[in-house]
Motif scaffolding. Sequence first.
Motif, PDB file in Angstrom:
ATOM      1  N   ALA A   1       0.825  -1.203   0.000  1.00 56.32           N
ATOM      2  CA  ALA A   1       0.000   0.000   0.000  1.00 56.32           C
ATOM      3  C   ALA A   1       0.863   1.260   0.000  1.00 56.32           C
ATOM      4  CB  ALA A   1      -0.922  -0.007   1.217  1.00 56.32           C
ATOM      5  N   VAL A   2       1.943   1.276   0.794  1.00 56.48           N
ATOM      6  CA  VAL A   2       2.848   2.437   0.808  1.00 56.48           C
ATOM      7  C   VAL A   2       3.483   2.628  -0.570  1.00 56.48           C
ATOM      8  CG1 VAL A   2       4.991   3.337   1.770  1.00 56.48           C
ATOM      9  CG2 VAL A   2       3.287   2.323   3.281  1.00 56.48           C
ATOM     10  N   SER A   3       3.912   1.529  -1.193  1.00 60.28           N
ATOM     11  CA  SER A   3       4.491   1.617  -2.534  1.00 60.28           C
ATOM     12  C   SER A   3       3.481   2.165  -3.532  1.00 60.28           C
ATOM     13  CB  SER A   3       4.978   0.234  -2.969  1.00 60.28           C
ATOM     14  OG  SER A   3       5.533   0.282  -4.262  1.00 60.28           O
ATOM     15  N   GLU A   4       2.221   1.711  -3.419  1.00 63.36           N
ATOM     16  CA  GLU A   4       1.162   2.218  -4.304  1.00 63.36           C
ATOM     17  C   GLU A   4       0.945   3.717  -4.118  1.00 63.36           C
ATOM     18  OE1 GLU A   4      -2.300   2.266  -6.844  1.00 63.36           O
ATOM     19  OE2 GLU A   4      -0.672   0.814  -6.616  1.00 63.36           O
ATOM     20  N   LEU A   5       0.897   4.171  -2.865  1.00 63.26           N
ATOM     21  CA  LEU A   5       0.655   5.587  -2.587  1.00 63.26           C
ATOM     22  C   LEU A   5       1.824   6.457  -3.038  1.00 63.26           C
ATOM     23  CD1 LEU A   5      -0.943   5.159   0.954  1.00 63.26           C
ATOM     24  CD2 LEU A   5      -2.130   5.812  -1.145  1.00 63.26           C
ATOM     25  N   LEU A   6       3.046   5.979  -2.880  1.00 64.91           N
ATOM     26  CA  LEU A   6       4.207   6.748  -3.353  1.00 64.91           C
ATOM     27  C   LEU A   6       4.188   6.879  -4.869  1.00 64.91           C
ATOM     28  CD1 LEU A   6       7.043   5.256  -1.089  1.00 64.91           C
ATOM     29  CD2 LEU A   6       5.865   7.448  -0.819  1.00 64.91           C
ATOM     30  N   THR A   7       3.918   5.786  -5.546  1.00 70.78           N
ATOM     31  CA  THR A   7       3.890   5.814  -7.008  1.00 70.78           C
ATOM     32  C   THR A   7       2.760   6.692  -7.518  1.00 70.78           C
ATOM     33  OG1 THR A   7       4.785   3.576  -7.058  1.00 70.78           O
ATOM     34  CG2 THR A   7       3.756   4.374  -9.063  1.00 70.78           C
ATOM     35  N   ASN A   8       1.558   6.593  -6.885  1.00 70.25           N
ATOM     36  CA  ASN A   8       0.444   7.445  -7.299  1.00 70.25           C
ATOM     37  C   ASN A   8       0.752   8.922  -7.084  1.00 70.25           C
ATOM     38  OD1 ASN A   8      -1.040   5.225  -8.037  1.00 70.25           O
ATOM     39  ND2 ASN A   8      -2.373   5.234  -6.230  1.00 70.25           N
ATOM     40  N   GLY A   9       1.480   9.227  -5.983  1.00 70.89           N
ATOM     41  CA  GLY A   9       1.830  10.624  -5.731  1.00 70.89           C
ATOM     42  C   GLY A   9       2.695  11.208  -6.833  1.00 70.89           C
ATOM     43  N   VAL A  10       3.639  10.427  -7.344  1.00 75.32           N
ATOM     44  CA  VAL A  10       4.495  10.904  -8.428  1.00 75.32           C
ATOM     45  C   VAL A  10       3.741  10.921  -9.750  1.00 75.32           C
ATOM     46  CG1 VAL A  10       6.593  10.411  -9.745  1.00 75.32           C
ATOM     47  CG2 VAL A  10       6.582  10.135  -7.260  1.00 75.32           C
ATOM     48  N   ARG A  11       2.957   9.874 -10.010  1.00 76.18           N
ATOM     49  CA  ARG A  11       2.316   9.715 -11.316  1.00 76.18           C
ATOM     50  C   ARG A  11       1.153  10.670 -11.503  1.00 76.18           C
ATOM     51  NH1 ARG A  11       0.228   3.831 -12.323  1.00 76.18           N
ATOM     52  NH2 ARG A  11       2.494   3.474 -12.116  1.00 76.18           N
ATOM     53  N   HIS A  12       0.313  10.813 -10.467  1.00 75.20           N
ATOM     54  CA  HIS A  12      -0.901  11.609 -10.629  1.00 75.20           C
ATOM     55  C   HIS A  12      -0.816  13.005 -10.013  1.00 75.20           C
ATOM     56  CE1 HIS A  12      -2.860   7.994 -12.065  1.00 75.20           C
ATOM     57  NE2 HIS A  12      -2.557   7.344 -10.934  1.00 75.20           N
ATOM     58  N   GLY A  13       0.098  13.212  -9.058  1.00 73.21           N
ATOM     59  CA  GLY A  13       0.168  14.521  -8.413  1.00 73.21           C
ATOM     60  C   GLY A  13       1.482  15.242  -8.595  1.00 73.21           C
ATOM     61  N   ASN A  14       2.443  14.615  -9.334  1.00 72.72           N
ATOM     62  CA  ASN A  14       3.762  15.217  -9.521  1.00 72.72           C
ATOM     63  C   ASN A  14       4.407  15.589  -8.179  1.00 72.72           C
ATOM     64  OD1 ASN A  14       3.686  15.089 -12.376  1.00 72.72           O
ATOM     65  ND2 ASN A  14       2.420  16.957 -12.419  1.00 72.72           N
ATOM     66  N   ALA A  15       4.207  14.755  -7.167  1.00 73.46           N
ATOM     67  CA  ALA A  15       4.760  15.019  -5.848  1.00 73.46           C
ATOM     68  C   ALA A  15       6.249  14.687  -5.831  1.00 73.46           C
ATOM     69  CB  ALA A  15       4.022  14.196  -4.795  1.00 73.46           C
ATOM     70  N   ASN A  16       6.999  15.426  -4.998  1.00 73.77           N
ATOM     71  CA  ASN A  16       8.437  15.151  -4.843  1.00 73.77           C
ATOM     72  C   ASN A  16       8.851  15.090  -3.370  1.00 73.77           C
ATOM     73  OD1 ASN A  16       8.289  17.823  -4.104  1.00 73.77           O
ATOM     74  ND2 ASN A  16       9.488  18.582  -5.836  1.00 73.77           N
ATOM     75  N   TYR A  17       7.871  15.182  -2.479  1.00 77.50           N
ATOM     76  CA  TYR A  17       8.180  15.087  -1.056  1.00 77.50           C
ATOM     77  C   TYR A  17       7.060  14.276  -0.375  1.00 77.50           C
ATOM     78  CZ  TYR A  17       9.500  16.282   3.697  1.00 77.50           C
ATOM     79  OH  TYR A  17       9.887  16.206   5.008  1.00 77.50           O
ATOM     80  N   PHE A  18       7.489  13.280   0.436  1.00 79.12           N
ATOM     81  CA  PHE A  18       6.539  12.380   1.093  1.00 79.12           C
ATOM     82  C   PHE A  18       6.915  12.245   2.563  1.00 79.12           C
ATOM     83  CE2 PHE A  18       6.847  11.155  -3.311  1.00 79.12           C
ATOM     84  CZ  PHE A  18       5.553  10.889  -3.710  1.00 79.12           C
ATOM     85  N   THR A  19       5.895  12.036   3.383  1.00 77.70           N
ATOM     86  CA  THR A  19       6.122  11.677   4.787  1.00 77.70           C
ATOM     87  C   THR A  19       5.355  10.378   5.076  1.00 77.70           C
ATOM     88  OG1 THR A  19       4.232  13.029   5.522  1.00 77.70           O
ATOM     89  CG2 THR A  19       6.412  14.061   5.523  1.00 77.70           C
ATOM     90  N   ILE A  20       6.054   9.476   5.738  1.00 81.84           N
ATOM     91  CA  ILE A  20       5.449   8.201   6.154  1.00 81.84           C
ATOM     92  C   ILE A  20       5.536   8.151   7.666  1.00 81.84           C
ATOM     93  CG2 ILE A  20       5.500   5.690   5.979  1.00 81.84           C
ATOM     94  CD1 ILE A  20       6.992   5.987   3.347  1.00 81.84           C
ATOM     95  N   HIS A  21       4.375   8.219   8.314  1.00 83.34           N
ATOM     96  CA  HIS A  21       4.326   8.222   9.783  1.00 83.34           C
ATOM     97  C   HIS A  21       3.697   6.907  10.241  1.00 83.34           C
ATOM     98  CE1 HIS A  21       4.325   9.766  13.814  1.00 83.34           C
ATOM     99  NE2 HIS A  21       3.005   9.571  13.930  1.00 83.34           N
ATOM    100  N   LEU A  22       4.431   6.210  11.104  1.00 84.73           N
ATOM    101  CA  LEU A  22       3.990   4.900  11.585  1.00 84.73           C
ATOM    102  C   LEU A  22       3.749   4.966  13.086  1.00 84.73           C
ATOM    103  CD1 LEU A  22       3.526   1.893  10.788  1.00 84.73           C
ATOM    104  CD2 LEU A  22       5.916   1.479  11.354  1.00 84.73           C
ATOM    105  N   MET A  23       2.540   4.541  13.509  1.00 84.13           N
ATOM    106  CA  MET A  23       2.185   4.475  14.925  1.00 84.13           C
ATOM    107  C   MET A  23       1.617   3.091  15.211  1.00 84.13           C
ATOM    108  SD  MET A  23       0.310   8.172  15.506  1.00 84.13           S
ATOM    109  CE  MET A  23      -0.798   7.875  14.148  1.00 84.13           C
ATOM    110  N   ALA A  24       1.937   2.572  16.391  1.00 83.00           N
ATOM    111  CA  ALA A  24       1.448   1.235  16.752  1.00 83.00           C
ATOM    112  C   ALA A  24       1.428   1.082  18.259  1.00 83.00           C
ATOM    113  CB  ALA A  24       2.315   0.155  16.124  1.00 83.00           C
ATOM    114  N   ASP A  25       0.423   0.347  18.741  1.00 82.18           N
ATOM    115  CA  ASP A  25       0.364  -0.062  20.140  1.00 82.18           C
ATOM    116  C   ASP A  25      -0.104  -1.517  20.166  1.00 82.18           C
ATOM    117  OD1 ASP A  25      -2.395   0.009  19.706  1.00 82.18           O
ATOM    118  OD2 ASP A  25      -2.574   2.038  20.515  1.00 82.18           O
ATOM    119  N   SER A  26      -0.534  -1.987  21.335  1.00 80.06           N
ATOM    120  CA  SER A  26      -0.915  -3.396  21.452  1.00 80.06           C
ATOM    121  C   SER A  26      -2.240  -3.710  20.770  1.00 80.06           C
ATOM    122  CB  SER A  26      -1.012  -3.789  22.936  1.00 80.06           C
ATOM    123  OG  SER A  26      -1.970  -2.980  23.607  1.00 80.06           O
ATOM    124  N   ALA A  27      -2.982  -2.668  20.368  1.00 80.10           N
ATOM    125  CA  ALA A  27      -4.310  -2.904  19.794  1.00 80.10           C
ATOM    126  C   ALA A  27      -4.422  -2.511  18.327  1.00 80.10           C
ATOM    127  CB  ALA A  27      -5.378  -2.142  20.585  1.00 80.10           C
TER     128      ALA A  27
END
Length: 364
Positions: free
Chosen positions: A274-300
């Motif tokens: 999914a992250v790979s898909e979103l990065l590729t879509n950002g470049v292909r459809h939005g001409n994006a050149n800067y991305f942030t990936i924020h990961l959060m997790a707990d026991s649930a």
Amino acid sequence: MLFITHRSLSGELSGRALFLQLLLSMVFVLVSKNTAGYLIFFEFRLGEGERKLRFLHLVLPSIVYLATIFMLSPFFRLWIEMGEPILPRALFNALLLFAVALVLALGEYLAVRYLCAKIETARVISITALAELYEKKLNRELVMKNYLADKTARLRERENISRNIHNSVGHSVTAAIVALDAAELLLPTDPDKAGEKIRAANRRIRMGLDCIRQAVRILDGESSFLLLGDFIDSLRELAENFMIDTAGKILLDTADIQPDLLLPREYGEFLNGAVSELLTNGVRHGNANYFTIHLMADSAHIRVRVKDNGISDFSPQNSCIRIENGYGLKKIRSFTEKCGGSAVFENIHGFSCIITLPLYKEEG
């Protein structure tokens, strides 16, 4: 006999009818002058439901016979008639009537038992037949449920393979093609740079081949969990390869993560794709050149947020159509909802996607 037949058909008689039956029976035996005629009183029943009076119909023929003898014989002839005592003969006949009544009662009891046993046998056979039919129905339903469950499992496996191939292999092959095209252009002027692009393409092809092999294995059920730290390493490698293949920059934020948490392997493969898909879509459809990936997790829960600085026409008004027409976004939402999670897409100062999935502990 008419009264006896009527009682057999109706099951009961009124008090008056019983008295009339008794009176007619007395007239019959007196006219017939036949000792055996007193057996008609064997069929004279006061009540089928009165258990205390059931013995009465056994002794009633003998009682009526003795009563008749005593009432019809004058007192002075009670003991001797025509020079012979009648009491012993009367007692013998009464005893004989009782014996015959006892034999009739035994035959009646055996006949009733036989009929009850026959009815019970028929009932048991019927119940057994119904139970067999019900068991066969349950077996057919069980076979159908197993078939549907197996078919559903196969469809899920096929969906996982198609998603992994699309999200991982497709992007790897696309990046390899772009690198090879760039190498072909750079080869006459800059062979060293062209060689670097060829090596990058070779690395992406190998990554795609590993993804295909992993998809064909269809997830190892015995080792279906991985450490969250290993998943973070795979995300970091994905980001580095993406930055090598494109001119974009990626910020990976995993500061609040406990690397020893367990993540279902299926989740890891899905989130990576999914992250790979979103990065590729950002470049292909939005001409994006800067991305942030924020990961959060707990026991649930585990939550991944991918945001870019691209320009897109994605809006709340056309979101449903864009998701339905977009194979990658549709797969992302379908998987998250199936797992009890959610996928939220927004386009505020750049396109962003927030994926939330529930976590569960490994049993055993």
